[in-house]
Structure formats: C-alpha cells, structure tokens
Write a protein that holds these residues in place. Structure first.
Motif, PDB file in Angstrom:
ATOM      1  N   ALA A 110      66.398  71.264  97.644  1.00  0.00           N
ATOM      2  CA  ALA A 110      66.992  70.310  96.715  1.00  0.00           C
ATOM      3  C   ALA A 110      66.319  70.380  95.349  1.00  0.00           C
ATOM      4  N   LEU A 111      65.000  70.500  95.337  1.00  0.00           N
ATOM      5  CA  LEU A 111      64.285  70.578  94.063  1.00  0.00           C
ATOM      6  C   LEU A 111      64.598  71.866  93.318  1.00  0.00           C
ATOM      7  N   ALA A 112      64.754  72.962  94.066  1.00  0.00           N
ATOM      8  CA  ALA A 112      65.113  74.234  93.429  1.00  0.00           C
ATOM      9  C   ALA A 112      66.484  74.157  92.775  1.00  0.00           C
ATOM     10  N   GLU A 166      53.187  72.933  85.570  1.00  0.00           N
ATOM     11  CA  GLU A 166      53.543  71.517  85.468  1.00  0.00           C
ATOM     12  C   GLU A 166      54.678  71.157  86.440  1.00  0.00           C
ATOM     13  N   THR A 167      55.628  72.079  86.633  1.00  0.00           N
ATOM     14  CA  THR A 167      56.697  71.819  87.611  1.00  0.00           C
ATOM     15  C   THR A 167      56.150  71.838  89.027  1.00  0.00           C
ATOM     16  N   ALA A 168      55.170  72.704  89.301  1.00  0.00           N
ATOM     17  CA  ALA A 168      54.555  72.759  90.633  1.00  0.00           C
ATOM     18  C   ALA A 168      53.920  71.432  90.994  1.00  0.00           C
ATOM     19  N   VAL A 169      53.337  70.747  89.993  1.00  0.00           N
ATOM     20  CA  VAL A 169      52.745  69.428  90.260  1.00  0.00           C
ATOM     21  C   VAL A 169      53.822  68.446  90.712  1.00  0.00           C
ATOM     22  N   ILE A 170      54.960  68.467  90.026  1.00  0.00           N
ATOM     23  CA  ILE A 170      56.049  67.553  90.387  1.00  0.00           C
ATOM     24  C   ILE A 170      56.594  67.887  91.778  1.00  0.00           C
ATOM     25  N   VAL A 171      56.833  69.178  92.043  1.00  0.00           N
ATOM     26  CA  VAL A 171      57.378  69.589  93.340  1.00  0.00           C
ATOM     27  C   VAL A 171      56.422  69.221  94.466  1.00  0.00           C
TER      28      VAL A 171
END
Length: 702
Positions: A29-31, A113-118
């Motif tokens: 879903a995040l992807a 930064e996106t890895a932190v959110i995921v």
C-alpha cells in the motif's frame, strides 16, 4: 502435555504469519501511494513478483527488528529518553533500508526520509496486529496478570500481610450439581481445573434450594442470612400497587434493607469484605457491579466504579472489546446454526440478545475476575463474586448444549487464573466454589401448548384471550445488569396496577397470580365465587404440576390434576398427591413460602417430567429456574478439604439460609473467634418436619 505444547506452538506460528501478512500488505500500500518508495525493478514487475518482494522485505524488516533492536536498546540505555525517542525513527528507517537492500535484489528503493515514514507505518501496523491477536490469547493475558500479581504481591508481602487465610467465594451462577459433575469427568473434562480440585484438594456436595430457585432468593440468603418473604424472582405487592423485581437496583436495595432489618446483621462480608458482580453487597465496604447499590446516583456511585477501574487500563479495554465483538459474532453464528439444524426446543435469540449475552459472558466476567484478583493482591479477608456467563447462555441455548460447554471451558480458565493469582497474594487463600441454583431443561409453556400462562388465566376467568399468544419477557439477569452498567434507568415503570383484572407474573416455571382489587390474600372460596372455572382450568391443564391457594376452611391447599389435593396444615391428601412428583421435601418448601406476607394469591408450578427433569418455563427460556422440578433445585458446593464438612451427620443442606451458616462457620475457622459475628448468624427457624430426608437425591426430583 505434549498436545498442549504443540497447540501453543501452532498458535504462536499463526500469529507470526498474520503479522507478516499485514506487514507485507502495508508495504504494498505504501509503495502505491509514496512516490519515493518502490518495490519493482526499473522496467516494472508482475504483480506476483511485486508481492514476493513485499513479503521478503517485510520479513527481513521484522527479523532485523526482532534481533537487532533489543541489542540497540541495551546499548543506548544511557542515552537520554528524549534523544532515544528521536533515534527510534532513524534506526527503524535504517533497518528498513538494510532489509530492502539485502532481500529484494535491488527492487526495493527508498530515500532515507521516506524510509523513516515507511518504517514507522509498518511498525504501527505490525504492533496493532500483534496486540489484536495477543488480547484474544488467554495464556498471554494470564501471564500479564500473573506478572502484575507478582509485583503487587511483593509490595504487599513487604508490608507483612496477615498470616490467617483469606476466603474467596466464587459463585458460578446457574451451574447445577449434575452439570458440574459431567463437566469434570472423562479423560478431557470441560473444566480441567475444577476436575483436579475435586480429585485432590476439594470436596463436592449438592445442596437444595427453597421453592424459589433463583438468584435473588438464594443470594440474599447466602450473603445476608435470610430470604424470608421473597417468594419469586418478581412479585406484586398489593399495599404499594407495584412490582418487586429482584435484579432491579431499587428492588435489590429494598430487599437487602429488609434482610438486614430482619437479621440485625450487615452480612457475610461486613468484616473487610468485597462484593463483586452480585445482586447484594453482603455488607462489604468494597463493592463493584453490585445491583443493590447501583441505584445510587452521582459521583459516589461505587457500583460502576469497577468498570472505570478496569477499563482505565488500555490493555484491558482492548482485550475485552475484541472479545466482546467476537462473542456477539459467536452468538449470531450459534443461533443461525441452531435454526439451520432445526433444533428443538428453541427460542428466538435476535434483537439485542447477542449484545446482552456478550455483556454477561465477556464484560462482566473480565471485570469481576480482575476485581477478585485485585482483592486477593490487596489481602482482603473475604471476597464473594458472581460469574453469570453460564446462566445467561443456558437460558437461551439449554443447560447441556454445546454453546454452554464453551462457556464452561472459559469459566474454568477464569478459575485457574484466580487460583494462580492466589499464589502471589500477601496471605494464603481458600477458594470455595458454589452455585445459587441449577437449571432445568424443557420447551417453554407457550411453545409446548400454544398459549401463555396469562392467556390460560384469562380464559379461566372468562376474560377475552388474544388470538395470537404473546411472549412473556425473559427474566434473565444480564439485561438489568447491562442497564446499571450504562447508568440507564430501570425498565418500564410498573406504576400502580390496582384494578379488577388479575396480574400474572412468571419466574421460570413458577407462575404468580394476584387479584389487585382484593385486599389481603384471596381465599379459595372467593376465587370459586368470582371465577368458578379458574382453579379447575389451572389444576387440570397438562402443563401445570400444582396450584397453591389458601382456603378459609382448610388453610393452604395444593391442587393438582384429577382432583388431587394436599392440605398442608394437616397433611391430608385427597386423591393423587400433587406434590409427590417433586420429592418429599416439596411440601415443606411450599408450606414455608405460603406463610410469606407477599406470597401471591395463586402460586403455580409447571409440570415436571420425572425421567428427564424437564419443565415448562412461563418465560421465553429453554433452560429455566425459579420453581420446583428437575436440576434447578440442586446447586453445588465445592470447598477445600481442610475446612470442616458442611454438615456433621451427612444430612443434605437444605435452603440458602443453611448454606449461609456454613459459609459463616468457614470464615470463623479461618480467622478464629475474633471475627465479628452478627445476629444473623443464628440458625434460621424452620417449621417442624421441614428438614430433609436421609438421602440427598430424595429432596427434589432431578
């Protein structure tokens, strides 16, 4: 033991797979929504390959979190809490980047930064899934409460708790002696904890209720020493023109006040006691979910305090909420299965009943068990608690149905949890199990004969009868308990019912008929003058076992089929004795009720099938109690072997008042002569000849 170990291992594996699946779906879903996060090669991948990439990435992230995170936390113990809180996000993001790089063959790409959110979203999703599954796991819940017990127990022991043992009286509402025996027999009993107790540490015996075999009459006597002038679950009082209903807060408060005034004693729990989930307080200072104090309004309503104390813990709230929803769905499924299989007898189980049932089987159970554990950890001297789950389900499914078997299994786990918590208490505890009555099976009177008791009475009085028989509302205890828990007002006001037409009430298979326009108790002669066909209509009906009426010439008279009569004052019997099918103790039980000031003008008991113990409830219940006949009059008492036997000469226990004396004696044995003893501890008066016969089975049939 090996089977249980494999079962636990299988459950743990299923939970891991469920968390893995949710994490993989979260990654997909995040992807799809984050532009800087992808799970596909530059040229694109098939859906299957993308799903595999998500599964590998989620699995690697979960494994790294499980292995590496504890080591990182240990290494960062000296880091200030605020700094560590900020580091959590970056460390989780780093773990995700490593997982994607190692396991996805270059397909997983993300900016830091996106890895932190995921990573944060995945951690939240997996944590929520783990919590959802854990709160449905009884073993995880048991371990949590035991850990809590250990902490509180150590603190209490540091305060040097008393050396004398405390006593927990745990009432398993509605479980008859025969049902308990069946549930504790065999290689795999329904209640393994209780089965072990019976084989080793405890002793089991039946006892016999009075004519009114229901919670109000039994528990008032068990806790306060007297159930005098309590003829049924509900009855009409002519001097006020209103109804008394045992499980309504205002009625319970008044009944308790009358009992205390009669005995001069506050109750069984007046000395450092706690009352949990009961109709009456027993004189306890610590109360929760107690109906007799639920009528109190405002900030000092302590009855509902048990709910607030329990649900203030988020883990408790989550576990109970999930279990509540599951039990609502379980009841819907069980009711559908019963209809599809065309099971008989059967009653309607729609409307609000699934919610009412879940309240009794989940909410009340969890709150009461937690309160009892807390009382034990606090070292209270005496605790009395009522678990109503079985009684509620048995009313609608039947006393020995598969639905009630599931409830008995869960109740056994509650008993095991309480016993486990006792090991961590600051004082030793003795756990006494008992029930207030049993339940008798059978189709409802309406289902069996096509009309209600009210219709039959109206026909006998020459009054018009409805073309289609209506339903008599069930008197199951959980409905009023749910109202009290929500702070809702009592049921519809009964108002002043004075009038010419008879008032017909039901208490299981016990019916009550009152003539409100006649002051005092109407006589047989007056009934015959007003309604010449009524008594013959009732006594001659195939669903009626006997009718009690007072004669001006002969005193109390029991009428039965084929003109049979039993004159209670003189013992004279005309024709076939109407009380004979109900055992030799039936006459004494009926005679005692006849002298109550608020006994109804006519007291009607349904017929009982001697071979099966089946009765016909005048309410919509296929498992019922309230009158004579079958297992309903035969509850149980299970006590630790170190306590003295209930009776010295082996005669059976008769009446809840006598059981109260036994419970009093056990408290004195534990605490010595210094335990305060009130006036209510004197043996209640019974008429000559009211004591039971030599064999327990002879008291009542079934």
């Amino acid at each position: 033991m090996r089977t249980a170990r494999w079962k636990a291992l299988g459950g743990a594996l299923l939970r891991v797979l469920a968390v893995w699946a949710v994490s993989s779906l979260t990654l997909l879903a995040l992807a799809a929504v984050l532009p800087d996060f992808r799970l596909q090669a530059a040229g694109g991948d098939s859906l299957t390959r993308t799903a595999l990439t998500a599964a590998l990435g989620a699995g690697a992230f979960g494994l790294l979190s499980a292995l590496v995170w504890p080591l990182l936390v240990r290494a960062l113990l000296l880091v200030p809490a605020l700094v560590l809180g900020l580091l959590v996000f970056f460390l989780n993001g780093s773990l995700l980047l490593v997982a994607l790089d190692v396991m996805t063959a270059g397909r997983g790409r993300s900016t830091p930064e996106t890895a932190v959110i995921v990573a944060a979203v995945m951690s939240a999703a997996s944590s929520a899934t783990s919590t959802f599954l854990a709160v449905r796991n009884d073993e995880a819940y048991r371990r949590r409460l035991v850990r809590l017990a250990g902490r509180r127990g150590r603190r209490a022991r540091a305060g040097r708790g008393p050396a004398t043992p405390g006593t927990v009286f745990l009432q398993i509402d509605g479980v008859g002696h025969d049902v308990l025996q069946a549930a504790t027999r065999g290689e795999q009993p329904l209640m393994p904890t209780v089965a072990r107790w019976i084989e080793s540490s405890h002793r089991l015996t039946p006892w016999h209720t009075d004519w009114s075999s229901q919670t109000g009459a039994s528990q008032l006597a068990l806790l306060h020493g007297s159930n005098e002038d309590l003829p049924a679950f509900r009855w009409y009082e002519k001097e006020t023109g209103g109804l008394v209903v045992s499980n309504r807060p205002s009625s319970a408060a008044e009944l308790q006040r009358r009992a205390v005034a009669r005995t001069g004693d506050e109750g069984l729990l007046a000395h450092d006691g706690a009352s949990r989930g009961n109709l009456f307080s027993g004189g306890a200072d610590q109360v929760a979910l107690v109906m007799s104090v639920a009528a109190r309004r405002g900030r000092r309503n302590r009855s509902r305090a048990g709910y607030f104390a329990y649900f203030s813990d988020p883990a408790n709230a989550t576990r109970t909420a999930v279990s509540f929803v599951a039990d609502v769905l379980r009841e819907v499924g069980q009711a559908l299965r019963s209809r599809c299989r065309r099971e008989r007898p059967r009653v309607k189980r729609g409307g609000l009943y699934p919610v009412i049932r879940a309240f009794a089987t989940v909410v009340e159970r969890d709150v009461v068990v937690a309160a009892v554990v807390g009382d034990m950890l606090a070292g209270r001297t005496a605790v009395y608690a009522d678990l109503v789950a079985y009684d509620e389900v048995a009313h609608h499914s039947g006393p020995v149905h598969r639905d009630t078997h599931q409830v008995l299994r869960r109740l056994d786990r509650c008993i095991a949890l309480i016993a486990e918590a006792a090991r961590h208490a600051p004082r030793p505890y003795r756990v006494v199990l008992l029930s207030d009555h049993g339940q008798s099976p059978g189709a409802t009177f309406r289902d069996r004969y096509g009309l209600t008791l009210g219709d039959l009475v109206r026909a006998g009085c020459g009054l018009p009868v409805r073309g289609k028989a209506g339903r008599t509302p069930s008197g199951a205890e959980a409905r009023e308990a749910a109202r009290a828990a929500l702070g809702r007002p009592e049921g519809p006001s009964d108002g002043d019912r004075r009038g010419a037409q008879p008032i017909v009430l039901a208490s299981g298979n016990l019916g009550l008929v009152s003539f409100p326009d006649v002051p005092g108790r109407i006589t047989r002669e007056e009934v015959d003058r007003r309604y010449p066909a009524l008594l013959d209509t009732l006594a001659g009906h195939p669903g009626i076992g006997f009718v009690l009426v007072r004669s001006a010439a002969h005193g109390p008279v029991v009428l039965g089929p084929d003109g049979g009569e039993h004159h209670l004052d003189g013992g004279r019997v005309i024709g076939a004795d109407p009380l004979a099918p109900f055992g030799p103790g039936a006459a004494a039980a009926v005679r005692r009720t006849d002298r109550f000031p608020h006994v109804a003008d006519l007291m009607i008991n349904s017929v009982c099938e001697p071979a099966t113990g089946a009765v016909h409830a005048f309410e919509e219940q296929i498992g019922s109690h309230g009158g004579l006949g079958g297992p309903q009059s035969r509850p149980f008492l299970l006590w630790p072997a170190e306590l003295s036997p209930p009776v010295a000469d082996g005669t059976p226990l008769t009446g809840a008042e006598q059981v109260h004396q036994v419970l009093r004696r056990w408290l004195r044995e534990a605490h010595g002569p210094h335990l305060p003893v009130g006036a209510g501890t004197q043996r209640p008066h019974r008429e000559p000849g009211s004591e039971p016969g030599p064999e327990p089975a002879d008291r009542f049939t079934g």
